[in-house]
Design a protein around this motif. Sequence first.
Motif, short mmCIF file in Angstrom:
data_model
loop_
_atom_site.label_atom_id
_atom_site.label_comp_id
_atom_site.label_asym_id
_atom_site.label_seq_id
_atom_site.Cartn_x
_atom_site.Cartn_y
_atom_site.Cartn_z
N LEU A 1 9.00 23.13 4.60
CA LEU A 1 9.21 21.54 4.25
C LEU A 1 8.39 20.81 4.85
O LEU A 1 8.22 19.58 4.34
N SER A 2 7.88 21.06 6.18
CA SER A 2 6.86 20.15 6.65
C SER A 2 5.62 20.04 5.66
O SER A 2 5.08 18.98 6.13
N ASP A 3 5.30 21.25 5.16
CA ASP A 3 3.96 21.03 4.25
C ASP A 3 4.47 20.15 3.40
O ASP A 3 3.61 19.27 2.96
N ILE A 4 5.55 20.09 2.65
CA ILE A 4 5.78 19.23 1.78
C ILE A 4 5.90 17.84 2.03
O ILE A 4 5.34 16.77 1.27
N VAL A 5 6.27 17.68 3.13
CA VAL A 5 6.24 16.21 3.83
C VAL A 5 4.61 15.86 3.85
O VAL A 5 4.34 14.67 3.47
N SER A 6 3.93 16.59 4.24
CA SER A 6 2.28 16.41 4.45
C SER A 6 2.01 16.18 2.91
O SER A 6 1.04 15.22 2.90
N ASP A 7 2.18 16.91 1.88
CA ASP A 7 1.89 16.64 0.50
C ASP A 7 2.36 15.19 0.19
O ASP A 7 1.61 14.73 -0.64
N LEU A 8 3.74 14.77 0.29
CA LEU A 8 3.93 13.72 -0.14
C LEU A 8 3.35 12.46 0.49
O LEU A 8 2.85 11.48 0.01
N ARG A 9 2.89 12.68 2.04
CA ARG A 9 2.31 11.58 2.74
C ARG A 9 0.73 11.45 2.06
O ARG A 9 0.06 10.35 1.92
N PHE A 10 0.13 12.70 1.73
CA PHE A 10 -1.32 12.48 1.21
C PHE A 10 -1.21 11.91 0.00
O PHE A 10 -2.00 11.11 -0.39
N LEU A 11 -0.22 12.34 -0.98
CA LEU A 11 -0.07 11.28 -2.19
C LEU A 11 0.21 9.85 -1.91
O LEU A 11 -0.56 9.21 -2.83
N GLN A 12 0.76 9.44 -0.98
CA GLN A 12 0.97 8.29 -0.65
C GLN A 12 -0.72 7.53 -0.36
O GLN A 12 -0.81 6.38 -0.78
N THR A 13 -1.36 8.10 0.33
CA THR A 13 -2.78 7.75 0.77
C THR A 13 -3.54 7.76 -0.44
O THR A 13 -4.21 6.61 -0.86
N LEU A 14 -3.41 8.68 -1.19
CA LEU A 14 -4.24 8.96 -2.60
C LEU A 14 -3.87 7.72 -3.55
O LEU A 14 -4.65 7.51 -4.41
N ASP A 15 -2.45 7.82 -3.68
CA ASP A 15 -1.82 6.57 -4.69
C ASP A 15 -2.22 7.19 -6.31
O ASP A 15 -2.96 6.11 -6.83
N PRO A 16 -1.82 8.35 -6.53
CA PRO A 16 -2.10 8.76 -7.88
C PRO A 16 -1.57 8.14 -9.08
O PRO A 16 -0.30 7.59 -8.86
N ASP A 17 -2.09 8.24 -10.28
CA ASP A 17 -1.26 7.54 -11.39
C ASP A 17 -0.23 8.71 -11.76
O ASP A 17 0.86 8.35 -12.40
N MET A 18 -0.59 9.99 -11.68
CA MET A 18 -0.06 10.88 -12.24
C MET A 18 0.37 12.00 -11.25
O MET A 18 -0.54 12.40 -10.31
#
Length: 348
Positions: free
Chosen positions: A210-227
């Motif tokens: 689950l911590s890996d998933i938290v890292s994924d969500l944080r990475f997505l926040q920095t990337l700010d993708p459209d999809m």
Amino acid sequence: MTLSKETIKQLYHTHGISNDILLALLATDTWDEELFAYADRVRREIYGDAVYVRGLIEFSNYCKNDCYYCGIRAGNCKAVRYRLTKQEILDCCREGYRLGMRTFVLQSGEDAYFTDERICDIVSSIHSRYPDCAITLSVGEKSRESYLAYHQAGARRYLLRHEAASDALYAKLHPEQMQLARRKQCLQDLKEIGYQVGAGFMVGAPYQTLSDIVSDLRFLQTLDPDMIGIGPYITHNDTPFSGFESGSLSLTLRILAIVRLMFPHALLPATTALATISPDGRERGLKAGANVVMPNLSPLGVRQLYNLYENKNCTGAESAQCSDTLCMLIEKAGYHAVTDIGDVKRPL
Ligand code: SAH
């Protein structure tokens, strides 16, 4: 950490969430009903009841990479390989256009046969025939120059899941030659060139915590993708991960809802993998915040050969030929399939 309805309401209002709360939410299904309801609410505020339908053309399953989870990895000598011709790809687009699709997603393994020149030729041919359609590429890691050339040929969107934002997990899922830093660089290049970019990850991949998933969500926040592409990991018997269990429907849906609340404007597909692990996976994905579906437009004969995972769902509503079934299913879930290019709606 005590969770309550208030926690989810706050996430709905602020789109922000602490790591502790995220971890606690990921770990329990107690608040799923509230999560799904708020995710649906925010999605309707921005996208209404629209579900964008994209035609997926899987044009080659040759791949030079050896991702441990993937059924079309180079090392799987049992995989029966195929490539579509340019004409076959154009025929798929013609069929998709007739069915009302205004986005074509061209996906493949990393196949050296498809040089930049060939990819650009295909993209520009589609672009000139269907100027009112968006062309999405998903052909893996390339140089910035290659991405630039595809963009100049008319591609405007690119899907490249980051797969895992933690170095440790990334290294467990991929051979040494594949580096997370390179993947991230590609995503950055794509953004800078001006693509609408899609990143994402599998839920329940081997070794993922689950911590890996938290890292994924944080990475997505920095990337700010459209999809954001998120689907369950599904095991494939002819890979090094054959002994591992597939990811769960319940955790995937919860993550979709959390993602919708954290990224209200994102385009979020109810993926084929989700429809594969459960007969009503797609509908439940839509109700948890997803707003895109990608039925398969590839020629019937090759569909099962693009087998990233076992028992891929590529008939029935997953198939473009059954677009009536798909539309009905979307209506039944409470939404509406639209014929629209379906660009991301960014906040003003
Ligand atoms: N070569 C392209 C396309 C890869 S396949 C690229 O590198 O982007 C598209 C996605 O399918 C992958 O990004 C991966 O997240 C997903 N996938 C691969 N194997 C899978 C499996 N066993 N279960 C679920 N999803 C899988």
